[in-house]
Design a protein around this motif. Structure first.
Motif, mmCIF file in Angstrom:
data_model
loop_
_atom_site.group_PDB
_atom_site.id
_atom_site.type_symbol
_atom_site.label_atom_id
_atom_site.label_comp_id
_atom_site.label_asym_id
_atom_site.label_seq_id
_atom_site.Cartn_x
_atom_site.Cartn_y
_atom_site.Cartn_z
ATOM 1 N N THR A 1 0.830 -1.199 0.000
ATOM 2 C CA THR A 1 0.000 0.000 0.000
ATOM 3 C C THR A 1 0.869 1.254 0.000
ATOM 4 N N GLU A 2 1.888 1.256 0.835
ATOM 5 C CA GLU A 2 2.781 2.416 0.917
ATOM 6 C C GLU A 2 3.580 2.594 -0.372
ATOM 7 N N VAL A 3 4.050 1.512 -0.965
ATOM 8 C CA VAL A 3 4.781 1.595 -2.235
ATOM 9 C C VAL A 3 3.879 2.217 -3.303
ATOM 10 N N MET A 4 2.653 1.725 -3.399
ATOM 11 C CA MET A 4 1.716 2.234 -4.401
ATOM 12 C C MET A 4 1.370 3.694 -4.131
ATOM 13 N N ALA A 5 1.070 4.023 -2.888
ATOM 14 C CA ALA A 5 0.678 5.390 -2.553
ATOM 15 C C ALA A 5 1.815 6.369 -2.818
ATOM 16 N N GLN A 6 3.005 6.032 -2.370
ATOM 17 C CA GLN A 6 4.138 6.939 -2.555
ATOM 18 C C GLN A 6 4.455 7.131 -4.034
ATOM 19 N N GLY A 7 4.561 6.042 -4.773
ATOM 20 C CA GLY A 7 4.891 6.133 -6.195
ATOM 21 C C GLY A 7 3.836 6.882 -6.984
ATOM 22 N N GLY A 8 2.589 6.585 -6.715
ATOM 23 C CA GLY A 8 1.499 7.241 -7.439
ATOM 24 C C GLY A 8 1.410 8.715 -7.122
ATOM 25 N N LYS A 9 1.527 9.064 -5.868
ATOM 26 C CA LYS A 9 1.460 10.473 -5.463
ATOM 27 C C LYS A 9 2.630 11.256 -6.039
ATOM 28 N N GLU A 10 3.828 10.666 -5.997
ATOM 29 C CA GLU A 10 4.997 11.347 -6.567
ATOM 30 C C GLU A 10 4.777 11.628 -8.051
ATOM 31 N N GLN A 11 4.293 10.627 -8.772
ATOM 32 C CA GLN A 11 4.090 10.822 -10.207
ATOM 33 C C GLN A 11 2.999 11.854 -10.463
ATOM 34 N N LEU A 12 1.902 11.794 -9.728
ATOM 35 C CA LEU A 12 0.818 12.759 -9.906
ATOM 36 C C LEU A 12 1.268 14.181 -9.578
ATOM 37 N N ASN A 13 2.058 14.339 -8.526
ATOM 38 C CA ASN A 13 2.472 15.672 -8.084
ATOM 39 C C ASN A 13 3.606 16.256 -8.914
ATOM 40 N N SER A 14 4.413 15.408 -9.525
ATOM 41 C CA SER A 14 5.581 15.917 -10.237
ATOM 42 C C SER A 14 5.420 15.956 -11.751
ATOM 43 N N THR A 15 4.311 15.479 -12.249
ATOM 44 C CA THR A 15 4.119 15.392 -13.698
ATOM 45 C C THR A 15 2.967 16.288 -14.132
ATOM 46 N N PRO A 16 3.202 17.165 -15.100
ATOM 47 C CA PRO A 16 2.094 17.973 -15.615
ATOM 48 C C PRO A 16 1.008 17.050 -16.183
ATOM 49 N N PRO A 17 -0.257 17.396 -15.995
ATOM 50 C CA PRO A 17 -1.343 16.524 -16.458
ATOM 51 C C PRO A 17 -1.233 16.115 -17.926
ATOM 52 N N ASP A 18 -0.757 17.024 -18.794
ATOM 53 C CA ASP A 18 -0.665 16.687 -20.208
ATOM 54 C C ASP A 18 0.481 15.722 -20.518
ATOM 55 N N ARG A 19 1.330 15.417 -19.535
ATOM 56 C CA ARG A 19 2.428 14.457 -19.719
ATOM 57 C C ARG A 19 2.226 13.201 -18.877
ATOM 58 N N LEU A 20 1.155 13.160 -18.093
ATOM 59 C CA LEU A 20 0.944 12.075 -17.141
ATOM 60 C C LEU A 20 0.796 10.717 -17.827
ATOM 61 N N PHE A 21 -0.026 10.633 -18.841
ATOM 62 C CA PHE A 21 -0.241 9.361 -19.528
ATOM 63 C C PHE A 21 1.058 8.870 -20.158
ATOM 64 N N GLU A 22 1.749 9.755 -20.855
ATOM 65 C CA GLU A 22 3.004 9.355 -21.500
ATOM 66 C C GLU A 22 4.042 8.936 -20.461
ATOM 67 N N THR A 23 4.099 9.630 -19.339
ATOM 68 C CA THR A 23 5.053 9.276 -18.284
ATOM 69 C C THR A 23 4.774 7.881 -17.746
ATOM 70 N N ALA A 24 3.507 7.595 -17.478
ATOM 71 C CA ALA A 24 3.141 6.262 -16.987
ATOM 72 C C ALA A 24 3.412 5.197 -18.047
ATOM 73 N N LEU A 25 3.072 5.483 -19.289
ATOM 74 C CA LEU A 25 3.305 4.535 -20.381
ATOM 75 C C LEU A 25 4.798 4.260 -20.543
ATOM 76 N N ARG A 26 5.589 5.302 -20.586
ATOM 77 C CA ARG A 26 7.040 5.105 -20.730
ATOM 78 C C ARG A 26 7.629 4.376 -19.524
ATOM 79 N N GLY A 27 7.066 4.595 -18.359
ATOM 80 C CA GLY A 27 7.552 3.897 -17.176
ATOM 81 C C GLY A 27 7.472 2.393 -17.322
ATOM 82 N N VAL A 28 6.393 1.919 -17.912
ATOM 83 C CA VAL A 28 6.261 0.472 -18.082
ATOM 84 C C VAL A 28 6.982 -0.011 -19.341
#
Length: 187
Positions: A45-72
């Motif tokens: 739970t903590e791994v998911m919460a921390q990683g998800g919050k970091e990505q949401l807070n540090s990534t502009p919304p218009d780059r969020l999908f691409e950031t998540a896609l490139r991550g995988v």
């Protein structure tokens, strides 16, 4: 500890990951993990919460999908990569694997994506984009389906991001296009 846990969960999934393996990767005693997190589920739970919050807070919304896609695509199993989606995909089938946290993060991602769409059904479109992202990750990371599993990340991103523009855009959808009803006909 969270980095080590994320790496082990991404590689093996929730069920196959052991606290002993995570502690070994982190260079700590298992007791320390239980002291700080209480259980393997709480650690996930903590791994998911921390990683998800970091990505949401540090990534502009218009780059969020691409950031998540490139991550995988670029680092689903490599050291020091963004493993959030890989952790999620390898752990989702586990009955006790933090479903509330995962659901909440998914809703936050979908809300951020929906804000990019001027369409009346922007929430549906954002959820479809999230389903597409998870499906791509599942087929590439977990199933290893070829040619997707070995395709170049830039090639995949090019196709997916072009289609995403159409999905999130205000296009009229199928009801606004003339469709040839003959067999093999195209719009």
């Amino acid at each position: 500890m969270l980095h080590a846990a994320g790496a082990v969960f991404a590689e093996r999934g929730y069920d196959a990951a052991t606290v002993r393996d995570i502690a070994g990767r982190a260079g700590v005693n298992q007791a320390l993990i239980f002291r700080y997190f209480g259980s393997k589920q709480a650690l996930l739970t903590e791994v998911m919460a921390q990683g998800g919050k970091e990505q949401l807070n540090s990534t502009p919304p218009d780059r969020l999908f691409e950031t998540a896609l490139r991550g995988v695509l670029e680092g689903g199993g490599e050291p020091d990569s963004d493993r959030l989606l890989a952790v999620y995909l390898r752990s989702i089938g586990s009955a006790d694997a933090a479903p509330d946290t995962v659901r909440a993060l998914g809703e936050e991602y979908a809300t951020a994506l929906a804000a990019l769409s001027p369409a009346d059904d922007s929430t549906l479109r954002a959820q479809l984009a999230m389903a597409w992202l998870l499906g791509i990750g599942l087929m590439r990371v977990v199933v290893g389906q070829e040619p997707l599993a070995s395709a170049e990340p830039d090639e995949i991103c090019g196709h997916v991001l072009t289609a995403l523009e159409g999905l999130l855009g205000e296009g009229k959808g199928h009801e606004g296009r003339a469709v040839d009803q003959r067999p093999g006909g195209r719009p």
